[in-house]
Write a protein that holds these residues in place. Structure first.
Motif, PDB file in Angstrom:
ATOM      1  N   ARG A 111      41.315  41.767  34.952  1.00  9.16           N
ATOM      2  CA  ARG A 111      40.322  42.752  35.080  1.00  9.16           C
ATOM      3  C   ARG A 111      40.165  43.098  36.556  1.00  9.16           C
ATOM      4  O   ARG A 111      40.061  42.311  37.190  1.00  9.16           O
ATOM      5  CB  ARG A 111      39.008  42.617  34.365  1.00  9.16           C
ATOM      6  CG  ARG A 111      38.213  43.528  34.275  1.00  9.16           C
ATOM      7  CD  ARG A 111      36.719  43.229  33.606  1.00  9.16           C
ATOM      8  NE  ARG A 111      36.871  43.800  32.446  1.00  9.16           N
ATOM      9  CZ  ARG A 111      36.087  43.866  31.389  1.00  9.16           C
ATOM     10  NH1 ARG A 111      34.731  43.725  31.880  1.00  9.16           N
ATOM     11  NH2 ARG A 111      36.149  44.408  30.288  1.00  9.16           N
ATOM     12  N   TRP A 112      40.269  44.398  36.927  1.00  7.17           N
ATOM     13  CA  TRP A 112      39.973  44.898  37.906  1.00  7.17           C
ATOM     14  C   TRP A 112      38.559  45.869  37.934  1.00  7.17           C
ATOM     15  O   TRP A 112      38.604  46.772  37.164  1.00  7.17           O
ATOM     16  CB  TRP A 112      40.836  45.793  38.765  1.00  7.17           C
ATOM     17  CG  TRP A 112      42.384  45.161  38.825  1.00  7.17           C
ATOM     18  CD1 TRP A 112      42.826  44.767  40.196  1.00  7.17           C
ATOM     19  CD2 TRP A 112      43.518  44.652  37.922  1.00  7.17           C
ATOM     20  NE1 TRP A 112      44.098  44.166  40.121  1.00  7.17           N
ATOM     21  CE2 TRP A 112      44.479  43.912  38.731  1.00  7.17           C
ATOM     22  CE3 TRP A 112      43.539  44.825  36.654  1.00  7.17           C
ATOM     23  CZ2 TRP A 112      45.566  43.434  38.188  1.00  7.17           C
ATOM     24  CZ3 TRP A 112      44.493  44.142  36.215  1.00  7.17           C
ATOM     25  CH2 TRP A 112      45.576  43.486  37.019  1.00  7.17           C
ATOM     26  N   THR A 113      37.806  45.677  38.790  1.00  7.05           N
ATOM     27  CA  THR A 113      36.521  46.169  38.899  1.00  7.05           C
ATOM     28  C   THR A 113      36.297  46.857  40.103  1.00  7.05           C
ATOM     29  O   THR A 113      36.193  46.068  41.349  1.00  7.05           O
ATOM     30  CB  THR A 113      35.314  45.394  38.420  1.00  7.05           C
ATOM     31  OG1 THR A 113      35.460  44.511  37.313  1.00  7.05           O
ATOM     32  CG2 THR A 113      33.940  46.131  38.048  1.00  7.05           C
ATOM     33  N   PHE A 114      35.924  48.286  40.148  1.00  7.20           N
ATOM     34  CA  PHE A 114      35.674  49.032  41.319  1.00  7.20           C
ATOM     35  C   PHE A 114      34.608  49.774  41.029  1.00  7.20           C
ATOM     36  O   PHE A 114      34.148  49.879  39.762  1.00  7.20           O
ATOM     37  CB  PHE A 114      36.805  49.703  41.993  1.00  7.20           C
ATOM     38  CG  PHE A 114      38.220  49.120  42.123  1.00  7.20           C
ATOM     39  CD1 PHE A 114      38.364  48.439  43.481  1.00  7.20           C
ATOM     40  CD2 PHE A 114      38.994  48.853  41.067  1.00  7.20           C
ATOM     41  CE1 PHE A 114      39.519  47.798  43.627  1.00  7.20           C
ATOM     42  CE2 PHE A 114      40.135  48.200  41.623  1.00  7.20           C
ATOM     43  CZ  PHE A 114      40.262  47.504  42.540  1.00  7.20           C
ATOM     44  N   SER A 115      33.879  50.461  41.918  1.00  4.05           N
ATOM     45  CA  SER A 115      32.869  51.285  41.681  1.00  4.05           C
ATOM     46  C   SER A 115      33.131  52.410  40.828  1.00  4.05           C
ATOM     47  O   SER A 115      32.244  52.908  40.113  1.00  4.05           O
ATOM     48  CB  SER A 115      32.134  51.894  43.081  1.00  4.05           C
ATOM     49  OG  SER A 115      32.864  52.696  43.765  1.00  4.05           O
ATOM     50  N   HIS A 116      34.406  52.866  40.914  1.00  5.60           N
ATOM     51  CA  HIS A 116      34.832  54.212  40.388  1.00  5.60           C
ATOM     52  C   HIS A 116      35.789  54.133  38.862  1.00  5.60           C
ATOM     53  O   HIS A 116      36.019  54.843  38.325  1.00  5.60           O
ATOM     54  CB  HIS A 116      35.328  55.123  41.356  1.00  5.60           C
ATOM     55  CG  HIS A 116      36.487  54.732  41.860  1.00  5.60           C
ATOM     56  ND1 HIS A 116      36.465  53.496  42.882  1.00  5.60           N
ATOM     57  CD2 HIS A 116      37.980  55.080  41.784  1.00  5.60           C
ATOM     58  CE1 HIS A 116      37.815  53.393  43.368  1.00  5.60           C
ATOM     59  NE2 HIS A 116      38.677  54.187  42.567  1.00  5.60           N
ATOM     60  N   LEU A 117      36.104  52.822  39.023  1.00 12.03           N
ATOM     61  CA  LEU A 117      36.990  52.635  37.618  1.00 12.03           C
ATOM     62  C   LEU A 117      37.101  50.943  37.399  1.00 12.03           C
ATOM     63  O   LEU A 117      36.582  50.066  38.168  1.00 12.03           O
ATOM     64  CB  LEU A 117      38.470  52.960  38.025  1.00 12.03           C
ATOM     65  CG  LEU A 117      39.300  52.292  39.265  1.00 12.03           C
ATOM     66  CD1 LEU A 117      40.116  51.092  38.500  1.00 12.03           C
ATOM     67  CD2 LEU A 117      40.400  53.165  39.994  1.00 12.03           C
ATOM     68  N   LEU A 118      37.528  50.904  36.212  1.00 15.30           N
ATOM     69  CA  LEU A 118      37.830  49.443  35.682  1.00 15.30           C
ATOM     70  C   LEU A 118      39.157  49.457  35.245  1.00 15.30           C
ATOM     71  O   LEU A 118      39.400  50.311  34.262  1.00 15.30           O
ATOM     72  CB  LEU A 118      36.791  49.340  34.771  1.00 15.30           C
ATOM     73  CG  LEU A 118      37.121  47.731  33.975  1.00 15.30           C
ATOM     74  CD1 LEU A 118      35.821  46.830  34.332  1.00 15.30           C
ATOM     75  CD2 LEU A 118      37.333  47.847  32.467  1.00 15.30           C
ATOM     76  N   ILE A 135      42.877  52.036  32.084  1.00 15.12           N
ATOM     77  CA  ILE A 135      42.118  52.018  33.212  1.00 15.12           C
ATOM     78  C   ILE A 135      41.066  53.072  32.669  1.00 15.12           C
ATOM     79  O   ILE A 135      41.363  54.129  31.953  1.00 15.12           O
ATOM     80  CB  ILE A 135      42.846  52.943  34.373  1.00 15.12           C
ATOM     81  CG1 ILE A 135      43.714  51.628  34.852  1.00 15.12           C
ATOM     82  CG2 ILE A 135      41.850  53.215  35.584  1.00 15.12           C
ATOM     83  CD1 ILE A 135      44.756  52.367  36.279  1.00 15.12           C
ATOM     84  N   TRP A 136      39.499  52.570  32.907  1.00 12.03           N
ATOM     85  CA  TRP A 136      38.758  53.435  32.558  1.00 12.03           C
ATOM     86  C   TRP A 136      37.976  54.024  34.024  1.00 12.03           C
ATOM     87  O   TRP A 136      37.730  53.559  34.777  1.00 12.03           O
ATOM     88  CB  TRP A 136      37.675  52.827  31.817  1.00 12.03           C
ATOM     89  CG  TRP A 136      38.038  52.176  30.400  1.00 12.03           C
ATOM     90  CD1 TRP A 136      37.560  53.208  29.144  1.00 12.03           C
ATOM     91  CD2 TRP A 136      38.631  51.282  29.880  1.00 12.03           C
ATOM     92  NE1 TRP A 136      38.073  52.327  28.284  1.00 12.03           N
ATOM     93  CE2 TRP A 136      38.672  51.078  28.726  1.00 12.03           C
ATOM     94  CE3 TRP A 136      39.466  50.061  30.682  1.00 12.03           C
ATOM     95  CZ2 TRP A 136      39.352  50.370  27.966  1.00 12.03           C
ATOM     96  CZ3 TRP A 136      39.835  49.338  30.021  1.00 12.03           C
ATOM     97  CH2 TRP A 136      40.119  49.177  28.463  1.00 12.03           C
ATOM     98  N   PRO A 137      37.603  55.432  33.699  1.00 14.08           N
ATOM     99  CA  PRO A 137      36.680  55.969  34.897  1.00 14.08           C
ATOM    100  C   PRO A 137      35.308  55.613  34.741  1.00 14.08           C
ATOM    101  O   PRO A 137      34.883  55.006  33.657  1.00 14.08           O
ATOM    102  CB  PRO A 137      36.724  57.421  34.798  1.00 14.08           C
ATOM    103  CG  PRO A 137      37.233  57.607  33.120  1.00 14.08           C
ATOM    104  CD  PRO A 137      38.033  56.465  32.823  1.00 14.08           C
ATOM    105  N   ALA A 138      34.541  55.489  35.830  1.00  8.37           N
ATOM    106  CA  ALA A 138      33.112  54.881  35.813  1.00  8.37           C
ATOM    107  C   ALA A 138      32.033  55.375  34.796  1.00  8.37           C
ATOM    108  O   ALA A 138      31.364  54.621  34.053  1.00  8.37           O
ATOM    109  CB  ALA A 138      32.412  54.910  37.154  1.00  8.37           C
ATOM    110  N   HIS A 139      32.219  56.722  34.503  1.00  6.27           N
ATOM    111  CA  HIS A 139      31.636  57.512  33.385  1.00  6.27           C
ATOM    112  C   HIS A 139      31.669  57.066  32.186  1.00  6.27           C
ATOM    113  O   HIS A 139      31.097  57.312  31.128  1.00  6.27           O
ATOM    114  CB  HIS A 139      31.508  58.790  33.694  1.00  6.27           C
ATOM    115  CG  HIS A 139      32.966  59.608  33.239  1.00  6.27           C
ATOM    116  ND1 HIS A 139      34.010  59.890  34.023  1.00  6.27           N
ATOM    117  CD2 HIS A 139      33.262  59.841  31.980  1.00  6.27           C
ATOM    118  CE1 HIS A 139      34.831  60.464  33.489  1.00  6.27           C
ATOM    119  NE2 HIS A 139      34.575  60.333  32.107  1.00  6.27           N
TER     120      HIS A 139
END
Length: 144
Positions: A111-118, A135-139
């Motif tokens: 898993r990669w976690t960033f403020s704007h995507l996972l 890949i999921w956008p943050a919203h």
């Protein structure tokens, strides 16, 4: 590192998919005939992304019309053979995973976690071996 801050880069056919894109707008981003409408909220295309990975890219949209998540797959390939290819391309594009663990079936899950995507990459044995790259956008409603 903040990969893809403004949207997901599709190297070929050369489009940036904004993280907040709607289904209606996504249909206008691509030339006619590039996208295949698979279901009411699901589009696919043959694409190159993630620093040179050629595969099928799926765009899933939520009921409100906004992008829910992207998925990446290659039909007809054996997941155990394809897994290292996807993993290498993900790490080139996103850096090392934020979290990596071995699941109960003995497969690595990342898993990669960033403020704007996972982003997630894992293989599971559910009615046969299945590889998942998403890949999921943050919203979006993120997986648990």
């Amino acid at each position: 590192m903040h990969p893809y801050p403004d949207g997901f880069v599709v190297e070929s056919p050369g489009v940036v998919i904004p993280w907040d894109v709607t289904l209606f707008c996504a249909l206008k981003l691509f030339a006619p005939g590039v996208l295949r409408k698979i279901g009411e909220n699901y589009l696919t295309l043959e694409a190159t992304s993630l620093n040179g990975l050629t595969c099928t890219l799926g765009l899933h949209f939520a009921d409100d019309g906004r992008l829910h998540y992207l998925e990446f797959f290659k039909l007809g390939t054996e997941p155990r053979q394809q897994c290292p290819v996807f993993q290498r391309q993900l790490e080139e594009a996103l850096g090392p995973p934020t979290r990596r663990h071995r699941d109960s079936d003995g497969f690595d899950a990342c898993r990669w976690t960033f403020s704007h995507l996972l982003a997630e990459h894992f293989v599971r044995d559910r009615f046969g071996i299945e590889e998942r790259v998403s890949i999921w956008p943050a919203h979006a409603a993120l997986p648990t």
